[in-house]
Design a protein around this motif. Structure first.
Motif, PDB file in Angstrom:
ATOM      1  N   UNK A 123      14.867 -26.517  -9.915  1.00  0.00           N
ATOM      2  CA  UNK A 123      15.495 -26.085  -8.664  1.00  0.00           C
ATOM      3  C   UNK A 123      14.465 -26.144  -7.546  1.00  0.00           C
ATOM      4  N   UNK A 124      14.667 -27.058  -6.615  1.00  0.00           N
ATOM      5  CA  UNK A 124      13.864 -27.159  -5.403  1.00  0.00           C
ATOM      6  C   UNK A 124      14.814 -27.193  -4.212  1.00  0.00           C
ATOM      7  N   UNK A 128      22.180 -30.516  -3.860  1.00  0.00           N
ATOM      8  CA  UNK A 128      23.177 -31.245  -4.645  1.00  0.00           C
ATOM      9  C   UNK A 128      24.328 -30.339  -5.055  1.00  0.00           C
ATOM     10  N   UNK A 129      24.127 -29.036  -4.955  1.00  0.00           N
ATOM     11  CA  UNK A 129      25.207 -28.092  -5.232  1.00  0.00           C
ATOM     12  C   UNK A 129      26.086 -28.016  -3.993  1.00  0.00           C
ATOM     13  N   UNK A 182      26.928 -24.142   2.807  1.00  0.00           N
ATOM     14  CA  UNK A 182      26.370 -22.972   3.500  1.00  0.00           C
ATOM     15  C   UNK A 182      25.277 -23.380   4.481  1.00  0.00           C
ATOM     16  N   UNK A 183      24.377 -24.256   4.047  1.00  0.00           N
ATOM     17  CA  UNK A 183      23.303 -24.715   4.929  1.00  0.00           C
ATOM     18  C   UNK A 183      23.875 -25.461   6.125  1.00  0.00           C
ATOM     19  N   UNK A 192      20.559 -18.562 -10.142  1.00  0.00           N
ATOM     20  CA  UNK A 192      21.952 -18.803  -9.805  1.00  0.00           C
ATOM     21  C   UNK A 192      22.219 -20.257  -9.444  1.00  0.00           C
ATOM     22  N   UNK A 193      21.313 -20.852  -8.688  1.00  0.00           N
ATOM     23  CA  UNK A 193      21.485 -22.261  -8.314  1.00  0.00           C
ATOM     24  C   UNK A 193      21.278 -23.158  -9.532  1.00  0.00           C
ATOM     25  N   UNK A 194      20.314 -22.798 -10.396  1.00  0.00           N
ATOM     26  CA  UNK A 194      20.112 -23.569 -11.619  1.00  0.00           C
ATOM     27  C   UNK A 194      21.335 -23.550 -12.510  1.00  0.00           C
TER      28      UNK A 194
END
Length: 405
Positions: A35-36, A42-43, A49-50, A186-188
Motif C-alpha cells: 500500500x503506497x 487503484x481503489x 474521495x481524493x 483498510x486500503x490493503x
C-alpha cells in the motif's frame, strides 16, 4: 534514502522507523498487498474521495484580500500574489491545476510542498510543486530553524523563505501524517478484495477446485488435461459451460464461496470506511444505500463545514505564514469563498436572501452578486422594515377638551 535521514548539522523531525520498515520490507499490509500513495489510488473509493476533495477545493473562488477602512475588505487586485492564487501560480500550471495537485498531495501523503520564487524585493512571483516523497525536513542545530532537503536527482537545500508548506493532521505541528499510511490495513484489504473479485470472475465466477483422476497421469496427459480445462472453462466468457470429464475424472470444489465469505458486504464496508477516513459523505462517491432526498442536502453542508473548512484554513494560514512578509500580514490575507456551497436549493436561498434583505444586512446588488448577476443602478441601498412599533405607541391619544363627566 536512508543515508539522508540523519545529518550532522541537522536534527530529524521525521520518525525513521516507518522509512526503515518501508525500505526493508515494503509498505505491506496484513492482507499481503503493498500500500503506497500510488497503489491506493487503484481503489475506486480512494480515487473518488481524493478527486472530490481536490477538485472541490480547487474550484472554490480564492482571492487575496486587503483590509480597508471600517473593517471592510477588497480584492487586492494589484498585489502580485493575487494573480498567483487566482490565475497562474507559475508559467506551466493554472490555479485549478496547482490547487488540485496540492490537495491531492495532502490527501495521499499528508504534506504539500512548493518551491517559492521571489524577486529582489522579496515578493513572490512563482510557486512550483514538489513531490513530498522527495522532501526531507530537518532543523538546524545552529539556527534552530527548519531546513528542507530536496532529493530530485541532485540534492539541494531550501530555506523557509523558499518553501511553501501545508501539513495535514500532525503530531508535531510540522510534518503531517500520511492518511494512506495510517489506513494501510483498510486500503490493503480493499486491494485484496478487488483482486479476489477479479480472479473470481477470471475463473468463471467459481472458486478453485481440483480434478481427481484414478491412477497417475503421464506428463503429456497431465499437460493436455490442464490446457483443455483452462481453455474451456477459464474466464468470464466461459462461465457455466458444460464440463466433459473423461475416464473417471471428478471435479471437487475447494474453498469458501463468495457468499460464505460475504464478499459483497465486505466491499461495501470498506467503501464506507474509506469515505469516513477522508471525511467524504458516502453519497458523494456513489454510495447511495443510506441516502435520501431529505438528508443529502444536509450531508453536503456537513461536508463543507466538517471536511472542507479545516483544509481551507490550513491552506489560508500557510499562505499568511510563508508567502506574505511581516509588513504585508498587517493588511493582506487569503480567503476561500464557500458561500456558493452553502446556499442550498433555490427555495432555501430565496428565504435566506429575504431575511437578510428585510433586516438591512444586504442590498439588492449584494444578492445579485451572489447569484452571479450584474449590479443595477440604485441597488446598493440598504433597506429596513419599520412596520413594528412599541405597544405603548399603539394607544390613540385622548381628544383635547374631553371630560370625565
Amino acid at each position: 534514502m536512508l543515508g539522508n535521514l540523519f545529518r550532522a548539522e541537522t536534527s530529524t523531525l521525521q520518525d525513521p522507523s516507518d522509512e526503515l520498515w518501508d525500505a526493508l520490507c515494503g509498505p505491506q499490509s496484513a492482507a499481503g498487498k503493498v500500500v503506497t500513495a500510488d497503489t491506493a489510488m487503484r481503489v475506486a473509493a480512494v480515487y473518488a474521495c481524493v478527486r472530490i476533495l481536490s477538485e472541490t477545493v480547487a474550484a472554490l473562488p480564492f482571492n487575496l484580500y486587503q483590509k480597508t477602512a471600517k473593517n471592510n475588505r477588497e480584492v487586492a487586485s494589484k498585489h502580485p500574489l493575487q494573480m498567483l492564487l487566482h490565475d497562474l501560480p507559475n508559467e506551466e500550471m493554472t490555479s485549478m491545476d496547482f490547487r488540485t495537485q496540492l490537495m491531492a498531495a495532502l490527501q495521499l501523503r499528508g504534506n504539500a510542498f512548493s518551491e517559492v520564487e521571489r524577486d529582489r524585493a522579496g515578493r513572490v512571483h512563482g510557486v512550483w510543486p514538489i513531490n513530498p516523497d522527495k522532501v526531507w525536513v530537518g532543523r538546524s542545530e545552529k539556527t534552530k530553524r527548519l531546513s528542507f532537503e530536496i532529493h530530485d536527482g541532485d540534492m539541494r537545500t531550501l530555506t523557509p523563505q523558499r518553501m511553501w508548506r501545508v501539513a495535514g493532521l500532525s503530531t508535531n505541528g510540522i510534518i503531517g501524517l500520511s492518511p494512506i499510511s495510517q489506513a494501510r490495513e483498510g486500503i490493503g484489504l480493499s486491494l485484496a478484495l478487488e483482486e479476489h473479485g477479479a480472479r473470481l470472475f477470471s475463473n468463471g465466477a467459481k472458486p478453485g477446485g481440483v480434478l481427481q483422476v484414478e491412477g497417475k497421469l503421464s506428463d503429456p496427459a497431465y499437460a493436455r488435461l490442464r490446457k483443455s480445462w483452462s481453455d474451456r472453462h477459464q474466464g468470464g466468457a466461459n462461465a457455466h459451460r458444460v464440463a466433459i470429464l473423461e475416464e473417471g475424472t471428478k471435479w471437487n470444489q475447494i474453498g469458501m464461496s463468495s457468499e460464505d465469505a460475504q464478499f459483497l458486504e465486505s466491499r461495501k464496508y470498506q467503501r464506507s470506511e474509506i469515505a469516513s477516513m477522508f471525511g467524504v459523505p458516502p453519497h458523494m462517491i456513489a454510495d447511495l444505500e443510506k441516502a435520501t432526498f431529505s438528508n443529502i442536502e444536509h450531508q453536503s453542508i456537513q461536508f463543507v463545514v466538517y471536511s472542507l473548512l479545516p483544509w481551507l484554513k490550513r491552506i489560508e494560514q500557510s499562505i499568511f505564514r510563508d508567502l506574505l512578509s511581516p509588513v504585508e500580514r498587517r493588511e493582506y490575507y487569503a480567503k476561500h469563498s464557500v458561500e456558493g456551497l452553502l446556499r442550498g436549493d433555490s427555495k432555501s436561498r430565496s428565504e435566506f436572501y429575504k431575511n437578510l434583505f428585510n433586516s438591512g444586512a444586504i442590498s439588492i446588488n449584494d444578492m445579485r452578486r451572489l447569484e452571479n448577476m450584474n449590479s443595477i443602478d440604485g441597488g446598493d441601498q440598504h433597506w429596513l422594515q419599520l412596520a413594528m412599533a412599541p405597544i405603548t405607541q399603539s394607544r390613540e391619544p385622548s381628544s383635547s377638551g374631553s371630560s370625565n363627566d
